[in-house]
Design an enzyme around this catalytic site. Structure first.
Site, PDB file in Angstrom:
ATOM      1  N   HIS A  81       0.842  -1.202   0.000  1.00  0.00           N
ATOM      2  CA  HIS A  81       0.000   0.000   0.000  1.00  0.00           C
ATOM      3  C   HIS A  81       0.875   1.249   0.000  1.00  0.00           C
ATOM      4  O   HIS A  81       0.688   2.157  -0.808  1.00  0.00           O
ATOM      5  CB  HIS A  81      -0.932  -0.018   1.220  1.00  0.00           C
ATOM      6  CG  HIS A  81      -1.562   1.306   1.525  1.00  0.00           C
ATOM      7  ND1 HIS A  81      -2.619   1.800   0.799  1.00  0.00           N
ATOM      8  CD2 HIS A  81      -1.275   2.249   2.461  1.00  0.00           C
ATOM      9  CE1 HIS A  81      -2.949   2.996   1.282  1.00  0.00           C
ATOM     10  NE2 HIS A  81      -2.157   3.295   2.290  1.00  0.00           N
ATOM     11  N   ASP A 110       5.997  21.026 -26.958  1.00  0.00           N
ATOM     12  CA  ASP A 110       6.038  19.695 -26.342  1.00  0.00           C
ATOM     13  C   ASP A 110       7.135  19.718 -25.291  1.00  0.00           C
ATOM     14  O   ASP A 110       7.760  20.753 -25.045  1.00  0.00           O
ATOM     15  CB  ASP A 110       6.334  18.614 -27.408  1.00  0.00           C
ATOM     16  CG  ASP A 110       5.800  17.245 -26.983  1.00  0.00           C
ATOM     17  OD1 ASP A 110       6.087  16.842 -25.845  1.00  0.00           O
ATOM     18  OD2 ASP A 110       5.086  16.608 -27.776  1.00  0.00           O
ATOM     19  N   TRP A 146       7.160   0.193   3.818  1.00  0.00           N
ATOM     20  CA  TRP A 146       7.668   0.900   2.634  1.00  0.00           C
ATOM     21  C   TRP A 146       9.032   1.502   2.915  1.00  0.00           C
ATOM     22  O   TRP A 146       9.753   1.847   1.987  1.00  0.00           O
ATOM     23  CB  TRP A 146       6.671   1.959   2.152  1.00  0.00           C
ATOM     24  CG  TRP A 146       6.814   3.291   2.815  1.00  0.00           C
ATOM     25  CD1 TRP A 146       6.259   3.669   4.004  1.00  0.00           C
ATOM     26  CD2 TRP A 146       7.546   4.432   2.337  1.00  0.00           C
ATOM     27  NE1 TRP A 146       6.623   4.958   4.300  1.00  0.00           N
ATOM     28  CE2 TRP A 146       7.406   5.455   3.287  1.00  0.00           C
ATOM     29  CE3 TRP A 146       8.312   4.687   1.198  1.00  0.00           C
ATOM     30  CZ2 TRP A 146       8.002   6.707   3.143  1.00  0.00           C
ATOM     31  CZ3 TRP A 146       8.908   5.949   1.058  1.00  0.00           C
ATOM     32  CH2 TRP A 146       8.739   6.932   2.032  1.00  0.00           C
ATOM     33  N   SER A 174      12.933   5.909 -14.025  1.00  0.00           N
ATOM     34  CA  SER A 174      11.806   6.607 -14.631  1.00  0.00           C
ATOM     35  C   SER A 174      11.677   8.020 -14.079  1.00  0.00           C
ATOM     36  O   SER A 174      11.531   8.998 -14.827  1.00  0.00           O
ATOM     37  CB  SER A 174      10.523   5.802 -14.366  1.00  0.00           C
ATOM     38  OG  SER A 174       9.404   6.618 -14.433  1.00  0.00           O
ATOM     39  N   SER A 175      11.769   8.151 -12.752  1.00  0.00           N
ATOM     40  CA  SER A 175      11.638   9.477 -12.127  1.00  0.00           C
ATOM     41  C   SER A 175      12.769  10.399 -12.532  1.00  0.00           C
ATOM     42  O   SER A 175      12.559  11.587 -12.775  1.00  0.00           O
ATOM     43  CB  SER A 175      11.656   9.360 -10.605  1.00  0.00           C
ATOM     44  OG  SER A 175      10.513   8.713 -10.167  1.00  0.00           O
ATOM     45  N   HIS A 258      13.264  12.093   2.972  1.00  0.00           N
ATOM     46  CA  HIS A 258      12.631  13.350   3.352  1.00  0.00           C
ATOM     47  C   HIS A 258      12.431  14.305   2.187  1.00  0.00           C
ATOM     48  O   HIS A 258      11.331  14.805   2.008  1.00  0.00           O
ATOM     49  CB  HIS A 258      13.243  14.039   4.566  1.00  0.00           C
ATOM     50  CG  HIS A 258      12.218  14.975   5.120  1.00  0.00           C
ATOM     51  ND1 HIS A 258      11.218  14.548   5.954  1.00  0.00           N
ATOM     52  CD2 HIS A 258      11.917  16.253   4.803  1.00  0.00           C
ATOM     53  CE1 HIS A 258      10.378  15.542   6.160  1.00  0.00           C
ATOM     54  NE2 HIS A 258      10.781  16.586   5.476  1.00  0.00           N
ATOM     55  N   GLU A 260      11.916  13.400  -0.630  1.00  0.00           N
ATOM     56  CA  GLU A 260      10.821  12.715  -1.328  1.00  0.00           C
ATOM     57  C   GLU A 260       9.454  13.234  -0.851  1.00  0.00           C
ATOM     58  O   GLU A 260       8.537  13.427  -1.649  1.00  0.00           O
ATOM     59  CB  GLU A 260      10.922  11.202  -1.091  1.00  0.00           C
ATOM     60  CG  GLU A 260       9.711  10.383  -1.508  1.00  0.00           C
ATOM     61  CD  GLU A 260       9.557  10.256  -3.006  1.00  0.00           C
ATOM     62  OE1 GLU A 260      10.509  10.589  -3.732  1.00  0.00           O
ATOM     63  OE2 GLU A 260       8.475   9.846  -3.461  1.00  0.00           O
ATOM     64  N   TYR A 262       8.748  16.149   0.126  1.00  0.00           N
ATOM     65  CA  TYR A 262       8.478  17.448  -0.503  1.00  0.00           C
ATOM     66  C   TYR A 262       8.259  17.291  -2.005  1.00  0.00           C
ATOM     67  O   TYR A 262       7.549  18.083  -2.620  1.00  0.00           O
ATOM     68  CB  TYR A 262       9.616  18.433  -0.188  1.00  0.00           C
ATOM     69  CG  TYR A 262       9.721  18.710   1.299  1.00  0.00           C
ATOM     70  CD1 TYR A 262       8.557  18.734   2.075  1.00  0.00           C
ATOM     71  CD2 TYR A 262      10.927  18.908   1.938  1.00  0.00           C
ATOM     72  CE1 TYR A 262       8.615  18.950   3.443  1.00  0.00           C
ATOM     73  CE2 TYR A 262      10.991  19.130   3.305  1.00  0.00           C
ATOM     74  CZ  TYR A 262       9.826  19.145   4.052  1.00  0.00           C
ATOM     75  OH  TYR A 262       9.897  19.350   5.397  1.00  0.00           O
ATOM     76  N   SER A 273      -1.933  26.979  -5.979  1.00  0.00           N
ATOM     77  CA  SER A 273      -1.660  28.372  -6.333  1.00  0.00           C
ATOM     78  C   SER A 273      -2.278  28.761  -7.671  1.00  0.00           C
ATOM     79  O   SER A 273      -2.364  29.945  -7.995  1.00  0.00           O
ATOM     80  CB  SER A 273      -0.142  28.610  -6.388  1.00  0.00           C
ATOM     81  OG  SER A 273       0.438  28.240  -5.170  1.00  0.00           O
ATOM     82  N   HIS A 307      15.237  13.731  11.584  1.00  0.00           N
ATOM     83  CA  HIS A 307      14.037  13.774  12.432  1.00  0.00           C
ATOM     84  C   HIS A 307      13.198  12.496  12.284  1.00  0.00           C
ATOM     85  O   HIS A 307      12.285  12.276  13.070  1.00  0.00           O
ATOM     86  CB  HIS A 307      13.206  15.047  12.208  1.00  0.00           C
ATOM     87  CG  HIS A 307      12.456  15.118  10.919  1.00  0.00           C
ATOM     88  ND1 HIS A 307      12.324  16.279  10.207  1.00  0.00           N
ATOM     89  CD2 HIS A 307      11.781  14.187  10.210  1.00  0.00           C
ATOM     90  CE1 HIS A 307      11.608  16.061   9.127  1.00  0.00           C
ATOM     91  NE2 HIS A 307      11.272  14.797   9.096  1.00  0.00           N
ATOM     92  N   HIS A 308      13.526  11.658  11.305  1.00  0.00           N
ATOM     93  CA  HIS A 308      12.882  10.343  11.227  1.00  0.00           C
ATOM     94  C   HIS A 308      13.597   9.339  12.125  1.00  0.00           C
ATOM     95  O   HIS A 308      13.192   8.194  12.216  1.00  0.00           O
ATOM     96  CB  HIS A 308      12.901   9.821   9.783  1.00  0.00           C
ATOM     97  CG  HIS A 308      12.142  10.680   8.831  1.00  0.00           C
ATOM     98  ND1 HIS A 308      10.800  10.498   8.580  1.00  0.00           N
ATOM     99  CD2 HIS A 308      12.508  11.742   8.076  1.00  0.00           C
ATOM    100  CE1 HIS A 308      10.391  11.398   7.706  1.00  0.00           C
ATOM    101  NE2 HIS A 308      11.406  12.179   7.391  1.00  0.00           N
ATOM    102  N   THR A 333       6.417  27.094   4.928  1.00  0.00           N
ATOM    103  CA  THR A 333       5.112  26.467   4.731  1.00  0.00           C
ATOM    104  C   THR A 333       4.013  27.400   5.228  1.00  0.00           C
ATOM    105  O   THR A 333       2.971  27.550   4.589  1.00  0.00           O
ATOM    106  CB  THR A 333       5.041  25.111   5.471  1.00  0.00           C
ATOM    107  OG1 THR A 333       6.265  24.425   5.255  1.00  0.00           O
ATOM    108  CG2 THR A 333       3.905  24.277   4.966  1.00  0.00           C
ATOM    109  N   LYS A 336       3.277  30.119   2.779  1.00  0.00           N
ATOM    110  CA  LYS A 336       2.416  29.687   1.674  1.00  0.00           C
ATOM    111  C   LYS A 336       0.954  29.694   2.094  1.00  0.00           C
ATOM    112  O   LYS A 336       0.088  30.205   1.385  1.00  0.00           O
ATOM    113  CB  LYS A 336       2.827  28.283   1.193  1.00  0.00           C
ATOM    114  CG  LYS A 336       4.230  28.255   0.619  1.00  0.00           C
ATOM    115  CD  LYS A 336       4.514  26.994  -0.130  1.00  0.00           C
ATOM    116  CE  LYS A 336       4.072  27.099  -1.530  1.00  0.00           C
ATOM    117  NZ  LYS A 336       4.944  27.537  -2.548  1.00  0.00           N
ATOM    118  N   ARG A 455       2.356   1.645  15.194  1.00  0.00           N
ATOM    119  CA  ARG A 455       1.904   1.438  13.823  1.00  0.00           C
ATOM    120  C   ARG A 455       2.343   0.059  13.346  1.00  0.00           C
ATOM    121  O   ARG A 455       3.166  -0.593  13.987  1.00  0.00           O
ATOM    122  CB  ARG A 455       2.443   2.533  12.907  1.00  0.00           C
ATOM    123  CG  ARG A 455       3.933   2.547  12.780  1.00  0.00           C
ATOM    124  CD  ARG A 455       4.447   3.791  12.087  1.00  0.00           C
ATOM    125  NE  ARG A 455       4.294   3.691  10.649  1.00  0.00           N
ATOM    126  CZ  ARG A 455       5.115   4.302   9.775  1.00  0.00           C
ATOM    127  NH1 ARG A 455       6.098   5.056  10.206  1.00  0.00           N
ATOM    128  NH2 ARG A 455       4.921   4.169   8.482  1.00  0.00           N
TER     129      ARG A 455
END
Lengths: 532, 292
Positions: A81, A110, A146, A174-175, A258, A260, A262, A273, A307-308, A333, A336, A455
């Site tokens: 998931h 294009d 994950w 790919s990314s 991390h 990732e 963002y 926006s 921080h993780h 943040t 924004k 979790r």
């Protein structure tokens, strides 16, 4: 940004090179709109598959004791998931939006590298087929979450882990190619007069995202390669018994992980926006500070990964540095959020479906930001870490954050793409059911986590039962309400929407893409428009 | 459109009142029984109230705007789109709020790292899927396994009050004494987490992490493994019994006796086994002798 467009480009000869017919059109296409559609369709399919897995998880957690699946399969479901939602839903959807919109927003015909574009999409179905194939193998599919922490995924990982590693490699390739393409397109293909500070915020946020991708996807590739070496070539990068370091895995993973986060949200900021000014009928407040804030978030994203890992035994000084850096993220943040509210303030507001999703995002993403601030405080983090509080937090920023922005974007640009409007009433049903379902699912998880529920557990103590049942009910409401979305998208794609869309579509919409007819012709801006 | 606006406001006010109604024990972070858990609780609540205040301000302006400036009410859009003053204001004020939050966080964090002057040191080792505790100075060592019967997990028996939160051998510590934990793992990563003690420390193979607590109230406190460690991650709980000094001494001597005894029995068994092997060898040797 569209005021002062002098030349819209000439579309009179579009018919001469329309798309090929049938299956070949999609396999060999180098057209940014086709590839955008492929990405978005792929993402939609994956969304329902990963959502179905989430429902299996929620059914198992409906009651204490075994309900539906055994712990082994439960772990495979949570892992799949998470992986699919991150790599198969949000990232491809954002890439799809970029493909559709970036060339149209900057007045390019294009993407800069159309063949690379085709390849970067077509890697994905193969990568995910490989990932799904692990479910059919003897022995468990990837079951280590994950985040695939070593040594659970290396020394103790199931055999299928190797397939997982290669599928991550393919997704990463790919990314990287998609990001490269977007950077090159934005740098080189802007129409005359489309200066940096005239670019739509969506283009800006994607540019920053693309740089983040280029910086961190190779790190992820390195991480899984080290795993592969540890598993098969007798290295000990992450194996303590061989002199390696299991914490190194987490450093490498979160140095990717991390930024990732963002990557998943920044293009969404761009979408919001665009949407909010349209339905507030007022220019975006603080355009420049929005751009700087996005860049700031991107840069800070590289300095917060520990921080993780606050409970891994990180030394005091390191904890302090990463705590302060993480708290600082709240500043850009916040800017924004305040800018969006200032855009709404003294506007002329209407509440069409895209606006509803944007507002839902604004409120609930901010709630996710609050729990993020709480998580940033290292001492409290000792209690929150790896509890359901974290699950609640990242679903608030990913579901009502990234996912809501994607849905808002689809509702906003779909009439432009397909030339058909959709039922506003159904869109509103979709919104309200999603909001109710989403809050019912994830709000109680805050309380579960604070009360001490870890979790990734398939079974829990009796005291957690009530809230878990609420979560499961909410998850089903949320899941099934997405079928409305599917219906709306399919009907408008196949011309069974409620009517023909005008080229303007939304009264307050501004930007180059709205100067094109609806549906957008197969080729656009073959002659670059001039922006003054 | 007006209707959906009213519904939006109604929905979120309901959400928040629901939060307030549930803000009772069992919903919030436990206050706990250690100085650190109290400090963390206060920091957590302080941050929560700060967020509430920011939320009231932010959402207040938002909801006011959404009600006041609706097109259906004939609102005309204003034309302003930048203002350096407010931009600076909403950069500086949040930064100041963060500084105010960072100060207590820094102090508490220092406290968490101060593992010196402990009266008792317990080495905690995570295994798939149980915990091992070693009282380094007392020479006591034992495994702690889940004691919930499998039938309860498979719904073949009614679930007990402490379903999944019960073990065969709980950790026993004295009240009001500083206990230092040395946390490590024998296989994959685990995390030793007891919310009431305010302690969560990852158990990592090859590393020994330190943490500590002083439990100020006798009682039984329950926690779980906090890091996904495989199939039975949900089934390796942690139970701590905090007892008086005297009770702890009795427990220690009882366990040391048991330890001695078991060591004695082990030795006995070993020597018997050795004797048996010796006998066999002799027998064999004799046989060989006879043959020759």
């Amino acid at each position: 940004m569209s005021e002062g467009i002098l030349d819209y480009g000439d579309h009179s000869h579009d018919d001469h090179h329309g798309p090929e017919k049938g299956f070949k059109r999609w396999l060999f296409t180098t057209n940014h709109k086709d590839i955008g559609t492929l990405y978005l369709t792929f993402s939609l399919v994956m969304f329902f598959i990963a959502g179905f897995m989430a429902l299996i998880v929620r059914v198992e957690l409906f009651e204490p004791g075994k309900v539906l699946v055994n712990p082994e399969f439960f772990n495979q479901m949570t892992t799949m998931h998470g992986l699919i939602m991150v790599f198969g839903v949000i990232m491809p959807a954002m890439a799809g939006l970029a493909n559709w919109l970036v060339p149209m927003m900057i007045g390019a015909p294009d993407m800069a590298l159309p063949r690379l574009n085709n390849w970067s999409f077509w890697l994905l179905p193969f990568a995910f087929s490989m990932l799904f194939s692990t479910l059919l193998m003897s022995g468990p599919a990837p079951d280590f979450g994950w985040t695939f922490y070593a040594p659970l995924s290396t020394t103790y990982g199931p055999k299928s882990t190797d397939f997982f590693i290669f599928s991550i490699h393919m997704m990463g390739a790919s990314s990287i190619m998609a990001a490269l393409n977007i950077v090159v397109t934005i740098f080189n293909m802007r129409a005359p007069g489309m200066t940096w500070m005239k670019m739509p915020v969506f283009v800006w946020t994607w540019l920053i995202t693309a740089f983040l991708l280029l910086a961190v996807m190779p790190v992820l590739a390195g991480c899984v390669t080290m795993m592969l070496m540890d598993r098969h070539f007798h290295t000990s990068f992450f194996n303590a018994a061989g002199g390696g370091d299991p914490i190194l895995f987490q450093h490498v993973f979160w140095f990717f992980g991390h930024p990732e986060v963002y990557i998943l949200i920044l293009p969404g900021f761009g979408v919001i926006s665009e949407v909010i000014p349209t339905f507030a009928r007022k220019r975006l407040f603080g355009y420049a500070s929005m751009v700087y804030a996005s860049a700031m978030i991107g840069i800070l994203g590289f300095a917060v990964w520990v921080h993780h890992m606050f409970t891994t035994g990180a030394p005091y000084g390191a904890q302090l540095f990463f705590m302060y850096a993480t708290m600082l993220v709240a500043v850009p943040t916040g800017i924004k959020v305040f800018n969006w509210i200032a855009t709404i303030f003294r506007g002329s507001i209407s509440f069409e479906t895209p606006m509803l999703f944007a507002l839902g995002f604004l409120i609930m993403f901010t709630l996710g930001g609050f729990s993020g601030l709480m998580l940033a405080l290292a001492p409290s983090d000792y209690q929150y870490r790896d509890s359901y509080f974290v699950v609640a937090h990242f679903h608030y920023v990913l579901v009502s954050g990234s996912l809501f922005t994607i849905i808002a974007a689809i509702y906003y640009w779909l009439p432009k793409w397909t030339g058909h409007t959709y039922s506003e009433r159904l869109g509103q049903w979709h919104f309200w059911l999603s909001v109710i379902g989403m809050n019912l699912t994830f709000m109680p998880m805050h309380f579960l986590g604070l009360a001490g529920m870890p979790r990734r557990i398939p079974d829990y103590a009796l005291q957690f039962t009530d809230f878990n049942q609420l979560c499961t009910v909410g998850a089903f409401i949320f899941g099934f309400s997405q079928l409305i979305f599917l219906y709306i998208v399919i009907t408008s794609c196949f011309g069974k929407g409620t009517g023909k869309a005008s080229s303007q579509v939304w009264e307050g919409a501004r930007g180059l893409e709205w100067t094109l007819p609806s549906p957008v012709p197969y080729h656009t801006f073959e002659t670059a428009p001039t922006i003054t | 459109m007006q209707k959906s606006m009213t519904r939006l406001v109604l929905f979120f006010s309901l959400c928040f009142s629901a939060v307030a109604a549930y803000a009772t024990p069992g919903i919030n972070m436990p206050y706990g029984v250690t100085p650190v858990s109290h400090e963390i609780y206060h920091l957590h609540m302080a941050c929560f109230y700060v967020c509430c205040a920011i939320g009231v301000g932010t959402f207040g302006v938002l909801i006011y705007s959404l009600i006041k400036f609706r097109k259906s009410k004939g609102a005309e859009a204003a034309h302003f789109h930048e203002h350096l003053g407010v931009e600076i204001l909403w950069t500086v004020i949040p930064t100041l709020i963060l500084v105010v939050l960072a100060i207590p966080a820094t102090i508490i964090l220092k406290d968490i790292h101060n593992t010196e002057d402990a009266a008792i040191t317990i080495k905690v080792t995570g295994y798939q899927w149980k915990w091992k505790y070693e009282y380094l100075d007392q020479g006591i060592s034992f495994f702690s396994n889940l004691s919930t019967p499998q039938d309860q997990i498979n719904n073949k028996a009614p679930k007990g009050e402490w379903y999944l939160l019960e073990v065969d051998n709980p950790v026993v510590v004295p009240v009001n004494e500083k206990v230092r934990l040395l946390v490590t793992s024998d296989d994959v990563m685990h995390a030793w987490w007891v919310p009431e003690l305010g302690v969560k420390q990852d158990a990592i193979p090859g590393f020994i992490n330190e943490n500590w607590f002083i439990a100020t109230q006798p009682g039984t406190y329950r926690g779980q493994c906090g890091e996904l460690c495989g199939v039975n991650h949900a089934f390796m709980p942690i139970i701590i019994k905090v007892v008086s000094q005297d009770e702890f001494k009795t427990w220690v001597s009882a366990h040391q006796n048991v330890a001695d005894q078991s060591q004695h029995t082990q030795m006995l068994a070993l020597s018997q086994a050795n004797a048996a092997i010796l006998k066999k060898q002799n027998h064999h040797a004799k046989k060989v002798e006879l043959r020759s």
